[in-house]
Design a protein around this motif. Sequence first.
Motif, PDB file in Angstrom:
ATOM      1  N   LEU A 131     -71.306  33.591 -65.697  1.00  0.00           N
ATOM      2  CA  LEU A 131     -72.732  33.881 -65.799  1.00  0.00           C
ATOM      3  C   LEU A 131     -73.474  32.578 -66.070  1.00  0.00           C
ATOM      4  CD1 LEU A 131     -74.981  36.118 -66.017  1.00  0.00           C
ATOM      5  CD2 LEU A 131     -74.598  36.041 -68.491  1.00  0.00           C
ATOM      6  N   ARG A 132     -74.513  32.330 -65.293  1.00  0.00           N
ATOM      7  CA  ARG A 132     -75.309  31.115 -65.508  1.00  0.00           C
ATOM      8  C   ARG A 132     -76.304  31.354 -66.648  1.00  0.00           C
ATOM      9  NH1 ARG A 132     -76.735  27.890 -59.923  1.00  0.00           N
ATOM     10  NH2 ARG A 132     -74.662  28.003 -58.964  1.00  0.00           N
ATOM     11  N   SER A 133     -75.933  30.951 -67.830  1.00  0.00           N
ATOM     12  CA  SER A 133     -76.788  31.117 -68.999  1.00  0.00           C
ATOM     13  C   SER A 133     -76.426  30.075 -70.032  1.00  0.00           C
ATOM     14  CB  SER A 133     -76.613  32.515 -69.599  1.00  0.00           C
ATOM     15  OG  SER A 133     -77.324  32.633 -70.811  1.00  0.00           O
ATOM     16  N   LYS A 134     -77.423  29.554 -70.730  1.00  0.00           N
ATOM     17  CA  LYS A 134     -77.183  28.549 -71.765  1.00  0.00           C
ATOM     18  C   LYS A 134     -76.491  29.151 -72.980  1.00  0.00           C
ATOM     19  CE  LYS A 134     -81.083  25.389 -70.921  1.00  0.00           C
ATOM     20  NZ  LYS A 134     -82.317  24.817 -71.529  1.00  0.00           N
ATOM     21  N   TYR A 135     -76.767  30.427 -73.260  1.00  0.00           N
ATOM     22  CA  TYR A 135     -76.329  30.953 -74.553  1.00  0.00           C
ATOM     23  C   TYR A 135     -75.682  32.335 -74.487  1.00  0.00           C
ATOM     24  CZ  TYR A 135     -81.277  32.045 -73.749  1.00  0.00           C
ATOM     25  OH  TYR A 135     -82.473  32.377 -73.172  1.00  0.00           O
ATOM     26  N   TRP A 136     -75.763  33.032 -73.382  1.00  0.00           N
ATOM     27  CA  TRP A 136     -75.083  34.326 -73.261  1.00  0.00           C
ATOM     28  C   TRP A 136     -73.752  34.162 -72.547  1.00  0.00           C
ATOM     29  CZ3 TRP A 136     -76.559  38.252 -76.041  1.00  0.00           C
ATOM     30  CH2 TRP A 136     -77.906  38.463 -76.349  1.00  0.00           C
ATOM     31  N   LYS A 137     -72.778  34.935 -72.963  1.00  0.00           N
ATOM     32  CA  LYS A 137     -71.535  35.080 -72.213  1.00  0.00           C
ATOM     33  C   LYS A 137     -71.424  36.541 -71.800  1.00  0.00           C
ATOM     34  CE  LYS A 137     -68.741  31.292 -74.043  1.00  0.00           C
ATOM     35  NZ  LYS A 137     -67.439  30.920 -74.682  1.00  0.00           N
ATOM     36  N   MET A 138     -70.874  36.762 -70.621  1.00  0.00           N
ATOM     37  CA  MET A 138     -70.742  38.122 -70.091  1.00  0.00           C
ATOM     38  C   MET A 138     -69.259  38.449 -69.984  1.00  0.00           C
ATOM     39  SD  MET A 138     -72.299  39.603 -66.505  1.00  0.00           S
ATOM     40  CE  MET A 138     -72.047  41.300 -65.993  1.00  0.00           C
ATOM     41  N   HIS A 139     -68.915  39.703 -70.321  1.00  0.00           N
ATOM     42  CA  HIS A 139     -67.509  40.114 -70.312  1.00  0.00           C
ATOM     43  C   HIS A 139     -67.364  41.499 -69.687  1.00  0.00           C
ATOM     44  CE1 HIS A 139     -66.557  36.971 -73.357  1.00  0.00           C
ATOM     45  NE2 HIS A 139     -67.769  37.266 -73.802  1.00  0.00           N
ATOM     46  N   LEU A 140     -66.187  41.719 -69.127  1.00  0.00           N
ATOM     47  CA  LEU A 140     -65.779  43.083 -68.813  1.00  0.00           C
ATOM     48  C   LEU A 140     -65.517  43.784 -70.136  1.00  0.00           C
ATOM     49  CD1 LEU A 140     -63.166  42.355 -65.985  1.00  0.00           C
ATOM     50  CD2 LEU A 140     -65.597  42.890 -65.717  1.00  0.00           C
ATOM     51  N   GLY A 141     -65.652  45.087 -70.161  1.00  0.00           N
ATOM     52  CA  GLY A 141     -65.396  45.804 -71.403  1.00  0.00           C
ATOM     53  C   GLY A 141     -65.085  47.261 -71.151  1.00  0.00           C
ATOM     54  N   THR A 142     -64.574  47.924 -72.194  1.00  0.00           N
ATOM     55  CA  THR A 142     -64.312  49.358 -72.121  1.00  0.00           C
ATOM     56  C   THR A 142     -64.754  50.014 -73.425  1.00  0.00           C
ATOM     57  OG1 THR A 142     -62.039  48.925 -72.837  1.00  0.00           O
ATOM     58  CG2 THR A 142     -62.386  49.290 -70.487  1.00  0.00           C
ATOM     59  N   SER A 143     -65.199  51.256 -73.312  1.00  0.00           N
ATOM     60  CA  SER A 143     -65.608  52.024 -74.489  1.00  0.00           C
ATOM     61  C   SER A 143     -64.410  52.796 -75.025  1.00  0.00           C
ATOM     62  CB  SER A 143     -66.731  52.991 -74.112  1.00  0.00           C
ATOM     63  OG  SER A 143     -66.254  53.941 -73.154  1.00  0.00           O
ATOM     64  N   THR A 144     -64.621  53.519 -76.114  1.00  0.00           N
ATOM     65  CA  THR A 144     -63.526  54.284 -76.722  1.00  0.00           C
ATOM     66  C   THR A 144     -62.997  55.365 -75.793  1.00  0.00           C
ATOM     67  OG1 THR A 144     -65.219  55.665 -77.769  1.00  0.00           O
ATOM     68  CG2 THR A 144     -64.270  53.895 -79.101  1.00  0.00           C
ATOM     69  N   ASP A 145     -63.834  55.874 -74.885  1.00  0.00           N
ATOM     70  CA  ASP A 145     -63.377  56.913 -73.961  1.00  0.00           C
ATOM     71  C   ASP A 145     -62.909  56.347 -72.621  1.00  0.00           C
ATOM     72  OD1 ASP A 145     -65.761  56.097 -72.892  1.00  0.00           O
ATOM     73  OD2 ASP A 145     -66.703  58.067 -72.886  1.00  0.00           O
TER      74      ASP A 145
END
Length: 566
Positions: free
Chosen positions: A19-33
Amino acid sequence: MGQGQSSEFPYTVGAEVPLRSKYWKMHLGTSTDGQAVSIFSFNKEQHKEYLELAKNAHKRFKTLRHPYMLKYLGGTELEKTIYIVTEEVKPLRDCLDYCKEYPQSIAWGLFTTASALEFLAKCNFVFGSLNIDAVFVKKDGDWKLGGMEFVSDRNADASPLKTFVNEIPERFLPPELKKRSWEAVAKAPAHAVDAWSLGCFVYEIFDGSFSQQQELQKPSEIPKELLPAYRNLLQSLPRKRVSFKQFLTSPFFNADYVNTALFLENITIKEAADKEAFFKKLDPMLDAFPVEACKFKILPALVSALDFGSANSRVLAPLLKIGTKLNEEEYAAHVTPSVVRWFANPDRTLRINLLQNIPAFAVHLSKQLVDTQILPHVVMGFGDPHPMLRELTVKAMIHLVPKMSESNVTSQVLPNMAKLQQDREPGIRTNTTICLGKISPHLPPAARKQSLIPAFSRAMRDPFPPARIAGIMSFSATQNFHEPDDMAKKILPPLCMLCVDPVRDVRVQAFTTIKSYLRKLEYCSEHGGEKPPQTQEEKKKSAGMLSWALGSLSSSIYGGAKGEEG
């Protein structure tokens, strides 16, 4: 990153997404369900100077909701990290090449982006930092407006936009922001700042990145029907910039995919006549639409509309056409559960449409599903008072019998087909014989031996000439299943009687089939009772014989044709 779930943050943070951002990182993720999500993380220690922006983004994600804005699912502020969880998306930058393969998807993307900005302007907010890295794409191809860190209340004395305007690249700033003329911003229409940004965004989409604002005046790839609206976004005077509502009146947005997406969003309030016209023209348009949009946007909308009564059975044709693009897992998840509900629906028109389209979806049905949930509803069609439904039920057996248990075939299918061989409609009698021949390879051996010869012999005594021909051709196509003794004693005698039939076509077919059986009997006689092996060419010929009555004969059958005598 692999961070586990906790009571404070019930999501698993997975691999990082560029992700092109100075301060954010982006991730794949999953919820409890197990739901797939996207997670944006902000490290407080590494980016202290941007903490106010991160907190503002979190606040705006939670409080500003719109169908075309990135959907907020949850988030938390921990000691060292701020997490924002949204629906699963990818950065638009990573998807743009694919989008350009389907120009209409870009029209829809710009439509939704401008609509989201219009919503913010009506709420007296300014987005402030629209660019290609602030927009994300869902699995179904929809664009979602994200990047909320600069979103500001126009009435506030202090705002993230005023405090951090230096963080926005100069090339994206309208003249009034470049001059830091906050009075001009306040007096300008609510849409003015973001209208300029939208113009820059349009340029990025079609012409790519730019380093100087002068480049915005010389676009080379923007479609000509969009150019007037584009230029009106980039007026130097804020009050002259076109509103988002006016921008969306551009002929560029009068695209089939845009109109389709908007219709499906409002299908529940559409008139029946409008729905009828829409579904009638949808099928031929699908080939021009993005495959992912067809699978994950249009298909679920069609299924839901049929499930909950917002659409009639005409929706089946485009729905099942999209179904051909699905793999088995996708089909099982998105279509199969509804197929069961549709077959249980007593609406006769829906049942007819289902049976007419059964070749498109029967292959995806499991044997267990056919036996326990589909067949109990389908067999009711054997005795339906409507002739078309009875005939379609018979034809459906060609696709369903291979997925049935032997007990259901012998107890549910064969007795009903025997009854329909005596139906008052000659076409149904004819096609029942043909279908019985076509399903013969899938019958249990004992049932095949017990049912085929009586059924085909009965057909050859039918007063309707095509029905007699059906009986003859079914004997011809299934001759490899019969024993020499039955050929000589049970099959050839009734065939020989048809050598003097008053209809020439019947006589011709009888002679051809008799000759074939005689050759087999002669082979058996010379090889100690052993039947001749069936070649691949003979198998293909047999299958072809049994296809004729299911299509080409329909007009003569229901037109009451008597056959040519002589």
